[in-house]
Design an enzyme around this catalytic site. Sequence first.
Site, PDB file in Angstrom:
ATOM      1  N   SER A 149       1.016  -1.201   0.112  1.00 61.64           N
ATOM      2  CA  SER A 149       0.058   0.011   0.000  1.00 61.64           C
ATOM      3  C   SER A 149       0.636   1.312   0.110  1.00 61.64           C
ATOM      4  O   SER A 149       1.981   1.236   0.441  1.00 61.64           O
ATOM      5  CB  SER A 149      -0.973  -0.065   1.196  1.00 61.64           C
ATOM      6  OG  SER A 149      -1.420   1.330   1.537  1.00 61.64           O
ATOM      7  N   TYR A 162      -3.448  -0.047  10.055  1.00 58.99           N
ATOM      8  CA  TYR A 162      -3.400  -0.450   8.578  1.00 58.99           C
ATOM      9  C   TYR A 162      -1.735   0.118   8.119  1.00 58.99           C
ATOM     10  O   TYR A 162      -1.049  -1.099   7.308  1.00 58.99           O
ATOM     11  CB  TYR A 162      -4.334   0.298   7.677  1.00 58.99           C
ATOM     12  CG  TYR A 162      -4.350  -0.063   6.242  1.00 58.99           C
ATOM     13  CD1 TYR A 162      -3.837   0.736   5.378  1.00 58.99           C
ATOM     14  CD2 TYR A 162      -4.933  -1.280   5.825  1.00 58.99           C
ATOM     15  CE1 TYR A 162      -3.884   0.469   4.031  1.00 58.99           C
ATOM     16  CE2 TYR A 162      -4.873  -1.419   4.471  1.00 58.99           C
ATOM     17  CZ  TYR A 162      -4.464  -0.553   3.388  1.00 58.99           C
ATOM     18  OH  TYR A 162      -4.439  -1.052   2.133  1.00 58.99           O
TER      19      TYR A 162
HETATM   20  P1  NAP Z   1     -12.082  -5.180  -0.596  1.00 54.49           P
HETATM   21  O1  NAP Z   1     -12.593  -4.525  -1.684  1.00 54.49           O
HETATM   22  O2  NAP Z   1     -12.134  -4.457   0.683  1.00 54.49           O
HETATM   23  O3  NAP Z   1     -11.668  -6.812  -0.874  1.00 54.49           O
HETATM   24  C1  NAP Z   1     -10.939  -7.348   0.282  1.00 54.49           C
HETATM   25  C2  NAP Z   1     -11.154  -8.620   0.183  1.00 54.49           C
HETATM   26  O4  NAP Z   1     -10.332  -9.337   1.005  1.00 54.49           O
HETATM   27  C3  NAP Z   1     -12.620  -9.264  -0.008  1.00 54.49           C
HETATM   28  O5  NAP Z   1     -12.692  -9.967  -0.911  1.00 54.49           O
HETATM   29  C4  NAP Z   1     -12.668  -9.791   1.667  1.00 54.49           C
HETATM   30  O6  NAP Z   1     -13.558 -10.800   1.736  1.00 54.49           O
HETATM   31  C5  NAP Z   1     -11.210 -10.280   1.573  1.00 54.49           C
HETATM   32  N1  NAP Z   1     -11.162 -10.620   2.854  1.00 54.49           N
HETATM   33  C6  NAP Z   1     -10.947  -9.871   4.064  1.00 54.49           C
HETATM   34  N2  NAP Z   1     -10.752 -10.316   5.279  1.00 54.49           N
HETATM   35  C7  NAP Z   1     -10.598 -11.806   4.789  1.00 54.49           C
HETATM   36  C8  NAP Z   1     -10.064 -12.860   5.531  1.00 54.49           C
HETATM   37  N3  NAP Z   1      -9.907 -12.877   6.722  1.00 54.49           N
HETATM   38  N4  NAP Z   1      -9.846 -14.255   4.973  1.00 54.49           N
HETATM   39  C9  NAP Z   1     -10.352 -13.952   3.537  1.00 54.49           C
HETATM   40  N5  NAP Z   1     -10.627 -13.099   2.882  1.00 54.49           N
HETATM   41  C10 NAP Z   1     -10.608 -11.880   3.592  1.00 54.49           C
HETATM   42  O7  NAP Z   1     -10.407  -4.473  -0.718  1.00 54.49           O
HETATM   43  P2  NAP Z   1      -9.560  -4.059  -2.050  1.00 54.49           P
HETATM   44  O8  NAP Z   1      -9.544  -2.652  -2.111  1.00 54.49           O
HETATM   45  O9  NAP Z   1      -9.763  -5.037  -3.136  1.00 54.49           O
HETATM   46  O10 NAP Z   1      -7.994  -4.388  -1.451  1.00 54.49           O
HETATM   47  C11 NAP Z   1      -7.512  -5.557  -1.647  1.00 54.49           C
HETATM   48  C12 NAP Z   1      -6.013  -5.513  -1.278  1.00 54.49           C
HETATM   49  O11 NAP Z   1      -5.508  -4.309  -1.862  1.00 54.49           O
HETATM   50  C13 NAP Z   1      -6.106  -5.283   0.369  1.00 54.49           C
HETATM   51  O12 NAP Z   1      -5.039  -6.049   0.919  1.00 54.49           O
HETATM   52  C14 NAP Z   1      -5.969  -3.882   0.727  1.00 54.49           C
HETATM   53  O13 NAP Z   1      -5.234  -3.253   1.746  1.00 54.49           O
HETATM   54  C15 NAP Z   1      -4.948  -3.454  -0.429  1.00 54.49           C
HETATM   55  N6  NAP Z   1      -4.911  -2.141  -1.157  1.00 54.49           N
HETATM   56  C16 NAP Z   1      -6.143  -1.310  -1.306  1.00 54.49           C
HETATM   57  C17 NAP Z   1      -5.999  -0.137  -2.144  1.00 54.49           C
HETATM   58  C18 NAP Z   1      -7.229   0.413  -2.328  1.00 54.49           C
HETATM   59  O14 NAP Z   1      -7.171   1.960  -2.859  1.00 54.49           O
HETATM   60  N7  NAP Z   1      -8.453  -0.137  -2.482  1.00 54.49           N
HETATM   61  C19 NAP Z   1      -4.847   0.546  -2.277  1.00 54.49           C
HETATM   62  C20 NAP Z   1      -3.622  -0.010  -1.532  1.00 54.49           C
HETATM   63  C21 NAP Z   1      -3.770  -1.473  -1.122  1.00 54.49           C
HETATM   64  P3  NAP Z   1     -15.263 -10.418   2.244  1.00 54.49           P
HETATM   65  O15 NAP Z   1     -15.745  -9.791   1.185  1.00 54.49           O
HETATM   66  O16 NAP Z   1     -15.562 -11.675   2.885  1.00 54.49           O
HETATM   67  O17 NAP Z   1     -14.976  -9.242   3.403  1.00 54.49           O
HETATM   68  C1  GCO Z   2      -6.960   5.199   3.213  1.00 52.59           C
HETATM   69  C2  GCO Z   2      -7.009   4.156   2.125  1.00 52.59           C
HETATM   70  C3  GCO Z   2      -5.507   3.981   1.783  1.00 52.59           C
HETATM   71  C4  GCO Z   2      -5.804   2.826   0.566  1.00 52.59           C
HETATM   72  C5  GCO Z   2      -4.381   2.196   0.148  1.00 52.59           C
HETATM   73  C6  GCO Z   2      -3.763   3.166  -0.333  1.00 52.59           C
HETATM   74  O1  GCO Z   2      -7.562   5.177   4.007  1.00 52.59           O
HETATM   75  O2  GCO Z   2      -5.739   5.901   3.084  1.00 52.59           O
HETATM   76  O3  GCO Z   2      -8.070   3.154   2.414  1.00 52.59           O
HETATM   77  O4  GCO Z   2      -5.279   3.079   2.800  1.00 52.59           O
HETATM   78  O5  GCO Z   2      -6.561   1.720   1.015  1.00 52.59           O
HETATM   79  O6  GCO Z   2      -3.936   1.551   1.118  1.00 52.59           O
HETATM   80  O7  GCO Z   2      -2.537   2.801  -1.019  1.00 52.59           O
END
Ligand code: NAP
Ligand code: GCO
Length: 269
Positions: A149, A162
């Site tokens: 992230s 986080y």
């Molecule tokens: P999301 O839409 O919240 O999806 C997260 C997924 O993880 C969901 O399918 C959730 O399942 C699953 N999950 C959560 N806890 C779990 C557990 N204990 N066991 C199995 N599955 C679990 O998140 P996203 O935005 O796609 O993010 C995916 C990854 O990218 C995460 O690691 C997040 O931190 C990272 N990330 C996101 C962003 C962003 O801007 N979106 C940026 C940087 C990094 P449920 O539906 O059952 O909860």
């Molecule tokens: C926040 C956001 C970010 C993104 C991502 C950025 O609240 O700042 O959720 O943390 O999820 O991780 O890279």
Amino acid sequence: MSVCTPKSFDLTGKVALITGASYGIGFAIATAMANCGATIVFNDLRQDLVDKGLAAYEAEGIKAHGYVCNVCDEDAVNAMVAQIKEEVGPINILVNNAGIIKRIPMIEMKASEFRQVIDVDLNAPFIVSKAVIPGMIEMGGGKIINICSMMSEFGRETVSAYAAAKGGLKMLTKNIASEYGQYNIQCNGIGPGYIATPQTAPLREIQPDGSRHPFDQFILAKTPAGRWGEASDLGGPAVFLASEASDFVNGLILYVDGGIAAYIGKQPG
Ligand code: NAP
Ligand code: GCO
């Protein structure tokens, strides 16, 4: 000799486990890998979510394999990895994608809430990587991609747990690379910028007066690309890190952020 052939990005014959990939970033990464020939395996917390995910993959023409598994539960993860080996094949590519966030001012956050974020975002990638590495060693190599992230590098208000988890995940990535590179295992990270998924939906909510969320406006001003990322923006980088094209890349965190980390930000007004 050609140094850049489509073959080097080909994932045909590879089994890829993407955790928490019923939707969001994991789903987009899995779809990109499937389009390059990988067999997709994913998990989610409940059968109804797995079923929804399977239907979503089918709609994309992908025959995925779905398992119910909480990535924080080591026994369940070990059982799932064994079942995948039995039913699909040994795992060549692991994407530790499953993750949660809790946006709470640190001094108001319960220790149990802090621990829950650490459990999913840091302990679970350890658990799942530990479960798949022995099989990768047996096969002569493998690929691990940890979804880090911007918070692997930066802090901001309300995301202490986080940021601690994602900072730790950056170093776990480098340590797996260091400890298991000798077995032809490459472990790298992807650091997405701000991506439009359910996880960030609260930061993009339209305000009662119809204006964009202040954080939405902040991110647009802070991102040279002038937009939020789409989950599909992560597919290509993930295929690169999952393919033989990255066989000499190890311990890298590849930021896919539209330039946020490089940019001081637009002058207000
Ligand atoms: P999301 O839409 O919240 O999806 C997260 C997924 O993880 C969901 O399918 C959730 O399942 C699953 N999950 C959560 N806890 C779990 C557990 N204990 N066991 C199995 N599955 C679990 O998140 P996203 O935005 O796609 O993010 C995916 C990854 O990218 C995460 O690691 C997040 O931190 C990272 N990330 C996101 C962003 C962003 O801007 N979106 C940026 C940087 C990094 P449920 O539906 O059952 O909860
Ligand atoms: C926040 C956001 C970010 C993104 C991502 C950025 O609240 O700042 O959720 O943390 O999820 O991780 O890279």
